[in-house]
Design a protein around this motif. Structure first.
Motif, PDB file in Angstrom:
ATOM      1  N   ASN A 176       0.750  -1.164  -0.045  1.00  0.00           N
ATOM      2  CA  ASN A 176      -0.050  -0.115   0.197  1.00  0.00           C
ATOM      3  C   ASN A 176       0.846   1.307  -0.043  1.00  0.00           C
ATOM      4  O   ASN A 176       0.253   2.362   0.289  1.00  0.00           O
ATOM      5  CB  ASN A 176      -1.145   0.013   1.293  1.00  0.00           C
ATOM      6  N   ASN A 177       2.167   1.115  -0.263  1.00  0.00           N
ATOM      7  CA  ASN A 177       3.008   2.219  -0.550  1.00  0.00           C
ATOM      8  C   ASN A 177       3.298   2.975   0.679  1.00  0.00           C
ATOM      9  O   ASN A 177       3.360   4.241   0.548  1.00  0.00           O
ATOM     10  CB  ASN A 177       2.425   3.137  -1.730  1.00  0.00           C
ATOM     11  N   CYS A 178       3.348   2.415   1.878  1.00  0.00           N
ATOM     12  CA  CYS A 178       3.544   3.163   2.979  1.00  0.00           C
ATOM     13  C   CYS A 178       4.918   3.101   3.335  1.00  0.00           C
ATOM     14  O   CYS A 178       5.658   2.188   3.929  1.00  0.00           O
ATOM     15  CB  CYS A 178       2.889   2.511   4.186  1.00  0.00           C
TER      16      CYS A 178
ATOM     17  N   VAL B 186       0.281   8.364   6.951  1.00  0.00           N
ATOM     18  CA  VAL B 186      -0.353   7.988   5.734  1.00  0.00           C
ATOM     19  C   VAL B 186      -1.325   9.064   5.531  1.00  0.00           C
ATOM     20  O   VAL B 186      -1.958   9.875   6.155  1.00  0.00           O
ATOM     21  CB  VAL B 186      -0.968   6.706   5.877  1.00  0.00           C
ATOM     22  N   GLU B 187      -1.668   9.106   4.071  1.00  0.00           N
ATOM     23  CA  GLU B 187      -2.668  10.119   3.492  1.00  0.00           C
ATOM     24  C   GLU B 187      -4.365   9.599   4.305  1.00  0.00           C
ATOM     25  O   GLU B 187      -4.208   8.236   4.430  1.00  0.00           O
ATOM     26  CB  GLU B 187      -2.819  10.155   2.107  1.00  0.00           C
ATOM     27  N   ASP B 188      -4.780  10.405   4.479  1.00  0.00           N
ATOM     28  CA  ASP B 188      -6.181  10.022   4.945  1.00  0.00           C
ATOM     29  C   ASP B 188      -6.951   8.966   4.040  1.00  0.00           C
ATOM     30  O   ASP B 188      -7.636   7.967   4.912  1.00  0.00           O
ATOM     31  CB  ASP B 188      -7.213  11.113   5.019  1.00  0.00           C
ATOM     32  N   ARG B 189      -6.740   9.206   2.948  1.00  0.00           N
ATOM     33  CA  ARG B 189      -7.530   8.015   1.970  1.00  0.00           C
ATOM     34  C   ARG B 189      -6.942   6.729   2.184  1.00  0.00           C
ATOM     35  O   ARG B 189      -7.781   5.771   1.915  1.00  0.00           O
ATOM     36  CB  ARG B 189      -7.393   8.540   0.516  1.00  0.00           C
ATOM     37  N   GLN B 190      -5.729   6.578   2.722  1.00  0.00           N
ATOM     38  CA  GLN B 190      -5.197   5.156   2.800  1.00  0.00           C
ATOM     39  C   GLN B 190      -5.769   4.440   4.185  1.00  0.00           C
ATOM     40  O   GLN B 190      -5.492   3.079   4.291  1.00  0.00           O
ATOM     41  CB  GLN B 190      -3.770   5.240   2.963  1.00  0.00           C
TER      42      GLN B 190
ATOM     43  N   ASP C  75      -8.483   3.486   5.714  1.00  0.00           N
ATOM     44  CA  ASP C  75      -9.538   2.493   5.812  1.00  0.00           C
ATOM     45  C   ASP C  75      -9.035   1.383   5.234  1.00  0.00           C
ATOM     46  O   ASP C  75      -9.166   0.354   5.743  1.00  0.00           O
ATOM     47  CB  ASP C  75     -10.766   3.111   5.165  1.00  0.00           C
ATOM     48  N   THR C  76      -8.283   1.084   4.233  1.00  0.00           N
ATOM     49  CA  THR C  76      -7.739   0.103   3.413  1.00  0.00           C
ATOM     50  C   THR C  76      -6.727  -0.405   4.371  1.00  0.00           C
ATOM     51  O   THR C  76      -6.827  -1.846   4.548  1.00  0.00           O
ATOM     52  CB  THR C  76      -7.204   0.656   2.157  1.00  0.00           C
ATOM     53  N   LEU C  77      -5.984   0.210   4.890  1.00  0.00           N
ATOM     54  CA  LEU C  77      -4.946  -0.284   5.740  1.00  0.00           C
ATOM     55  C   LEU C  77      -5.355  -1.083   7.139  1.00  0.00           C
ATOM     56  O   LEU C  77      -5.429  -2.174   7.431  1.00  0.00           O
ATOM     57  CB  LEU C  77      -3.889   0.772   6.398  1.00  0.00           C
TER      58      LEU C  77
END
Length: 97
Positions: A23-25, A62-66, A68-70
């Motif tokens: 997830n590009n973290c 992380v960006e806010d958009r990431q 929920d997925t994480l």
């Protein structure tokens, strides 16, 4: 921007790292040997003869958009082996340099 603090049994290390990588973290800080006990049903992780397992922890921004997925992927990992234990906490980041 959000901070996600993840605590987990050391047996989860490769899977947690894989989730972050996929997830590009890219940026994170990692603590290898953390002692503790889950607040609900978790067994102690003290690194002792009686309770030999240990936890680790990672914090990543992380960006806010990431988020929920994480959290969804980490929750699925925890559900696969709930006795090991994995928790994730999210904080707002007000400023960074």
């Amino acid at each position: 921007m959000k901070a996600i603090f993840i605590t987990f049994d050391q047996a989860h290390f490769e899977m947690v790292m894989g989730i972050l990588e996929h997830n590009n973290c890219r940026g994170f800080s990692y603590w290898e040997n953390i002692q503790g006990r889950g607040s609900v049903k978790g067994e102690p992780h003290y690194g002792s003869h009686a309770w030999p397992s240990m936890n680790s922890a990672i914090i990543t921004m992380v960006e806010d958009r990431q988020v929920d997925t994480l959290l969804d992927l980490l929750h699925k990992l925890d559900n696969q082996t709930p006795a090991l234990g994995l928790r994730a906490f999210v904080w707002n980041i007000e400023k960074s340099i």
